[in-house]
Design an enzyme around this catalytic site. Structure first.
Site, PDB file in Angstrom:
ATOM      1  CB  ALA A  87      -5.420  -3.493   0.791  1.00 48.34           C
ATOM      2  CD  GLU A  88     -10.376   0.440   1.126  1.00 52.75           C
ATOM      3  OE1 GLU A  88     -11.485   0.061   1.562  1.00 52.75           O
ATOM      4  OE2 GLU A  88     -10.236   1.383   0.341  1.00 52.75           O
ATOM      5  CG  ASN A  93      -6.088  -7.941  -2.875  1.00 51.44           C
ATOM      6  OD1 ASN A  93      -5.688  -6.998  -3.526  1.00 51.44           O
ATOM      7  ND2 ASN A  93      -6.536  -7.777  -1.645  1.00 51.44           N
ATOM      8  N   GLY A  94      -9.297  -9.172  -2.239  1.00 54.63           N
ATOM      9  CA  GLY A  94     -10.607  -8.598  -2.504  1.00 54.63           C
ATOM     10  C   GLY A  94     -11.692  -9.180  -1.621  1.00 54.63           C
ATOM     11  CD  GLN A  96       3.321  -3.928  -5.717  1.00 54.08           C
ATOM     12  OE1 GLN A  96       2.965  -2.804  -5.375  1.00 54.08           O
ATOM     13  NE2 GLN A  96       2.474  -4.928  -5.882  1.00 54.08           N
ATOM     14  CG  MET A 126      -1.886  -1.169   1.262  1.00 55.34           C
ATOM     15  SD  MET A 126      -2.824  -1.281   2.812  1.00 55.34           S
ATOM     16  CE  MET A 126      -1.593  -1.975   3.922  1.00 55.34           C
ATOM     17  CG  HIS A 183      -7.587  -6.678  -6.555  1.00 56.49           C
ATOM     18  ND1 HIS A 183      -7.188  -5.425  -6.160  1.00 56.49           N
ATOM     19  CD2 HIS A 183      -8.870  -6.786  -6.154  1.00 56.49           C
ATOM     20  CE1 HIS A 183      -8.189  -4.801  -5.557  1.00 56.49           C
ATOM     21  NE2 HIS A 183      -9.226  -5.622  -5.550  1.00 56.49           N
ATOM     22  CB  CYS A 190      -1.347   0.535  -9.496  1.00 54.90           C
ATOM     23  SG  CYS A 190      -1.731   2.220  -8.951  1.00 54.90           S
TER      24      CYS A 190
END
Length: 538
Positions: free
Chosen positions: A264-265, A240-241, A111, A56, A207, A140
């Protein structure tokens, strides 16, 4: 005879030494080339990590990674680093990777975003000794990635991506991994993943959203795409998600068959997500601030952003402290605002508000760590009237900004405000001016820059050449000339002051007293002259 024996003995010893040297080189090369791959890499180096903290930007710094590891995270990524800047800027390397080395922070994957195979390789070679793998960002979706031509905006350039991954896999001493977003078509997504695997990718993070699913249009990630990729490749896959709780992690692993799950979030709002608990916000905030103090330096903006995420739900109520959190400029100030938020929450608990109705429809009291759920996007507005379009919950579609005639038909609220301020403003992307790239880094250049560079590159060039760039507000030449003039003036003042001091010294020095004997001799000489004159007259 003795000399011949010596010669043959010497020659034989040199042959043995050359043989041993070449053997050692071969063993060393084989040791370097025998890097772990695929599932072996996941099992031995990553220690079968299942709980992963996502890369992130400005958020997954060392302090946050250490906090997450304390609460169940088994693998962390660095923030996304710009490969070209990493290669050319030593300070960037130190601040973003070299100064953040810690034995506790392993395993770790670094990354990079890049669009040039050679630049990506150079950056990876500079970073490989400080991490366990190198990851290529292909996910991204932000506008800066579109302008810089990296991230998800490379997903249609398969030949370039294959070359980048293959070159890195051949030259690096650590494995190469990739993080991607899906296409709308499952079949195309599967072929995409297989291409990366064939090129040398040793671990793939998928993702489950398309490049258009971002911001208010994020929507729900497709686990079906992730499941199809996991079945089609022979390397470890991370999902991811849609990860907000530990139950989501376990359910994702069960439904998709992936080796690990990345958050992530969810991790930003609850660092203890992988522990399966939801602690009070102030406990996480205070622990994070303590880690920041133990591991300096940490950029203040990173700390502020983390506190805004942690206290998000509470700050919707205490607006005054939200403003204070945005204004303070020291770590102690941030800690003080966090303490005030804790005291207010504890006052509410003492009054029994924790059993009352939750604010804003939250499942838990606002002082408990819990995920932030984005509200569903509002219906598009055209000329101030609502349109009857339905919002899809599973796969959100990007709103059309123009119709077939190129005239704006559907505008967001933000664009309507801009249109009200400037009725002649054009929102058609085809008619917008194209960004001219910087000659050094590829970012958009300044329109009137004297060097045709972006601000960052222009600043370095202006400093090196001692030049001015009015477009970017750089005045290195002007400052140098001003400094030189001040130095010359100072030297002139010192010279004048020195002359004045010497004059004062000469004028104030005492005059020598007259010699009495010399005066007596002069008087005798005068008397002799008078007597001589009198004798002559007589």
């Amino acid at each position: 005879e003795v000399s011949h024996r010596y010669y043959f003995a010497t020659a034989l010893s040199w042959k043995v030494l050359r043989l041993e040297y070449s053997t050692n080189i071969i063993v060393l090369q084989s040791a370097v080339m025998a890097k772990l791959q695929g599932f072996e890499f996941w099992r031995k180096t990553l220690k079968e990590a299942r709980f992963v903290v996502a890369p992130m930007v400005d958020q997954s710094e060392l302090a946050w990674r250490l906090l997450s590891r304390r609460h169940g995270a088994q693998l962390c990524y660095t923030p996304m680093l710009h490969a070209q800047v990493f290669v050319r800027d030593a300070n960037y390397r130190r601040e973003n990777l070299y100064n953040e080395v810690s034995e506790e922070d392993r395993p770790l994957i670094t990354q990079f975003c890049a669009n040039d195979p050679e630049v990506f390789l150079q950056a990876a070679l500079l970073a490989q000794d400080y991490c366990d793998a190198i990851d290529l960002n292909l996910g991204c979706p932000q506008m800066i990635a579109k302008r810089g031509h990296y991230g998800v905006f490379l997903q249609d350039e398969w030949e370039l991506l294959e070359k980048m991954v293959r070159l890195a896999n051949e030259k690096l001493s650590v494995p190469i991994t990739c993080k991607i977003r899906v296409f709308k078509e499952i079949e195309k997504t599967v072929h995409y993943a297989q291409m990366l695997e064939k090129a040398g990718c040793q671990l793939l993070t998928v993702h489950g959203r398309t490049k258009d699913q971002k911001g208010a249009m994020t929507g729900i990630a497709s686990w079906e795409h992730i499941k199809a990729v996991q079945k089609a490749v022979n390397i470890p896959v991370f999902a991811n998600g849609n990860i907000q709780h530990l139950s989501d992690v376990l359910r994702c692993i069960q439904e998709t068959g992936v080796q690990g799950v990345m958050s992530a979030e969810g991790n930003l709002h609850n660092p203890a997500l992988f522990e399966g608990c939801s602690p009070p916000v102030w406990e996480m905030a205070e622990e994070y601030l303590e880690v920041v103090k133990q591991r300096p330096p940490c950029t203040l903006s990173y700390v502020r952003a983390h506190l805004f995420k942690l206290w998000h739900h509470t700050l919707q109520i205490h607006h005054d402290l939200r403003e204070d959190l945005a204004k303070v400029k020291t770590l102690e100030g941030l800690a003080d605002v966090s303490k005030q938020l804790r005291l207010r929450c504890q006052e509410e608990i003492a009054k029994g508000k924790d059993v009352e109705e939750k604010e804003g429809g939250l499942p838990l009291p606002h002082w408990i760590c819990q995920p932030y759920v984005r509200p569903a996007p509002k219906e598009p507005v055209a000329n101030g009237t609502s349109q009857g379009s339905e919002v899809k919950k599973t796969m959100c579609q990007k709103r059309a900004l123009e119709d077939s005639d190129g005239i704006a038909d559907t505008l967001s609220k933000n664009k309507q405000k801009k249109r009200s301020r400037n009725p002649n403003k054009n929102f058609c992307p085809e008619q917008k001016p194209k960004y001219i790239k910087c000659e050094q880094c590829g970012n958009p250049k300044g329109n009137k820059c004297v060097f045709n560079l972006c601000r960052g590159c222009c600043k370095k060039m202006s400093y090196k050449e001692v030049a001015d760039c009015p477009s970017h507000g750089l005045r290195f030449k002007t400052k140098a000339e001003k400094q030189k003039a001040e130095e010359d003036e100072r030297r002139e003042d010192e010279r004048k002051e020195g002359l004045a001091t010497e004059t004062e010294r000469s004028s104030s020095s005492p005059q020598p007293l007259p010699d009495p004997s010399a005066s007596l001799l002069e008087l005798e000489a005068d008397v002799g002259l008078v007597l001589s004159a009198s004798i002559l007259e007589v």
